[in-house]
Design an enzyme around this catalytic site. Structure first.
Site, PDB file in Angstrom:
ATOM      1  N   ARG A  79      63.957  40.692  60.297  1.00 16.10           N
ATOM      2  CA  ARG A  79      63.468  41.884  59.585  1.00 16.10           C
ATOM      3  C   ARG A  79      62.721  41.517  58.314  1.00 16.10           C
ATOM      4  O   ARG A  79      61.844  42.252  57.868  1.00 16.10           O
ATOM      5  CB  ARG A  79      64.626  42.849  59.316  1.00 16.10           C
ATOM      6  CG  ARG A  79      65.134  43.524  60.590  1.00 16.10           C
ATOM      7  CD  ARG A  79      66.242  44.523  60.278  1.00 16.10           C
ATOM      8  NE  ARG A  79      67.459  43.893  59.830  1.00 16.10           N
ATOM      9  CZ  ARG A  79      68.443  43.493  60.634  1.00 16.10           C
ATOM     10  NH1 ARG A  79      68.355  43.694  61.921  1.00 16.10           N
ATOM     11  NH2 ARG A  79      69.509  42.909  60.149  1.00 16.10           N
ATOM     12  N   GLU A 113      77.380  39.183  56.017  1.00 17.02           N
ATOM     13  CA  GLU A 113      78.292  40.310  55.807  1.00 17.02           C
ATOM     14  C   GLU A 113      79.065  40.539  57.112  1.00 17.02           C
ATOM     15  O   GLU A 113      80.224  40.917  57.113  1.00 17.02           O
ATOM     16  CB  GLU A 113      77.491  41.562  55.430  1.00 17.02           C
ATOM     17  CG  GLU A 113      78.342  42.709  54.934  1.00 17.02           C
ATOM     18  CD  GLU A 113      77.543  43.981  54.724  1.00 17.02           C
ATOM     19  OE1 GLU A 113      76.330  43.976  54.940  1.00 17.02           O
ATOM     20  OE2 GLU A 113      78.170  44.999  54.371  1.00 17.02           O
TER      21      GLU A 113
HETATM   22  P1  AMP Z   1      73.656  38.985  53.359  1.00 17.79           P
HETATM   23  O1  AMP Z   1      73.516  37.553  53.753  1.00 17.79           O
HETATM   24  O2  AMP Z   1      75.071  39.452  53.422  1.00 17.79           O
HETATM   25  O3  AMP Z   1      72.995  39.275  52.024  1.00 17.79           O
HETATM   26  O4  AMP Z   1      72.912  39.839  54.475  1.00 17.79           O
HETATM   27  C1  AMP Z   1      71.558  40.050  54.426  1.00 17.79           C
HETATM   28  C2  AMP Z   1      70.952  40.008  55.792  1.00 17.79           C
HETATM   29  O5  AMP Z   1      71.710  40.723  56.745  1.00 17.79           O
HETATM   30  C3  AMP Z   1      69.582  40.654  55.759  1.00 17.79           C
HETATM   31  O6  AMP Z   1      68.714  39.833  56.521  1.00 17.79           O
HETATM   32  C4  AMP Z   1      69.767  42.012  56.387  1.00 17.79           C
HETATM   33  O7  AMP Z   1      68.747  42.247  57.319  1.00 17.79           O
HETATM   34  C5  AMP Z   1      71.107  41.946  57.092  1.00 17.79           C
HETATM   35  N1  AMP Z   1      72.057  42.991  56.657  1.00 17.79           N
HETATM   36  C6  AMP Z   1      73.253  42.781  56.075  1.00 17.79           C
HETATM   37  N2  AMP Z   1      73.905  43.927  55.847  1.00 17.79           N
HETATM   38  C7  AMP Z   1      73.099  44.896  56.273  1.00 17.79           C
HETATM   39  C8  AMP Z   1      73.200  46.330  56.279  1.00 17.79           C
HETATM   40  N3  AMP Z   1      74.280  46.966  55.802  1.00 17.79           N
HETATM   41  N4  AMP Z   1      72.153  47.031  56.778  1.00 17.79           N
HETATM   42  C9  AMP Z   1      71.061  46.383  57.248  1.00 17.79           C
HETATM   43  N5  AMP Z   1      70.899  45.050  57.276  1.00 17.79           N
HETATM   44  C10 AMP Z   1      71.914  44.301  56.793  1.00 17.79           C
END
Ligand code: AMP
Length: 172
Positions: free
Chosen positions: A59, A96
């Site tokens: 994305r 996450e």
């Molecule tokens: P993080 O590594 O936890 O910061 O997660 C970021 C990545 O996971 C990004 O590439 C987002 O596309 C995806 N992502 C994580 N949580 C969400 C969420 N609640 N909604 C949409 N995309 C998410």
């Protein structure tokens, strides 16, 4: 930036239980809205004079490549495993939801080139931190990060180098 939230839909328990997924696809469908949202980021990035914008699969590719094209800056893809040909550098990291791995082509960055990392959303910061580490390992100078959306409660910023700029457009 609050008015952009009506273009972001939420899906509960996607892709796994407990996650409220923020879907920003409706923004990309409206070119004027997308443009309006991206304008401050475009100006900020232009002032930082990076040599490259790196986008995180998948994305993150959407806005990263759009900005790179508009600013006439080179685009570097940071990809999921086993997608890039040739020699790659890789890093495993926590999401996450679950675990993942990112890779970059070993010779994609000339030494000390200035790079900004862009992703669609900052959650825990694990993905962005891993991407930044890869940029540095590949020889680049990491200038900072930019995101369309930030989930502030998850404090993802705390996982990113505090000496760098971290810009997000829409905050929840
Ligand atoms: P993080 O590594 O936890 O910061 O997660 C970021 C990545 O996971 C990004 O590439 C987002 O596309 C995806 N992502 C994580 N949580 C969400 C969420 N609640 N909604 C949409 N995309 C998410």
């Amino acid at each position: 930036m609050e008015n952009f939230k009506k273009y972001i839909s939420e899906t509960n328990n996607f892709p796994t239980e407990g996650i409220v997924f923020k879907d920003i696809n409706p923004i990309y469908k409206e070119p004027k809205i997308w443009n309006e949202l991206m304008l401050p980021l475009q100006e900020l990035i232009s002032k930082k004079t990076p040599d490259y914008i790196a986008g995180i699969e998948s994305r993150g590719f959407i806005s990263a490549s759009a900005l790179a094209f508009k600013l006439e800056i080179g685009f570097i893809p940071i990809r999921k495993p086993n997608k890039l040909p040739g020699k790659v550098k890789g890093i495993d990291y926590k999401l996450e939801y679950g675990e993942d791995r990112l890779e970059i082509q070993q010779n994609s960055i000339e030494k000390d080139s200035k790079v900004i990392v862009i992703d669609d959303l900052l959650a825990t910061g694990g993905t962005a931190a891993a991407a930044g580490k890869l940029i540095r390992e590949a020889g680049g100078t990491l200038l900072g990060y930019a995101f369309l959306v930030e989930l502030t409660q998850l404090k993802g910023r705390n996982n990113l180098d505090s000496n760098l700029f971290v810009e997000s457009l829409i905050k929840y």
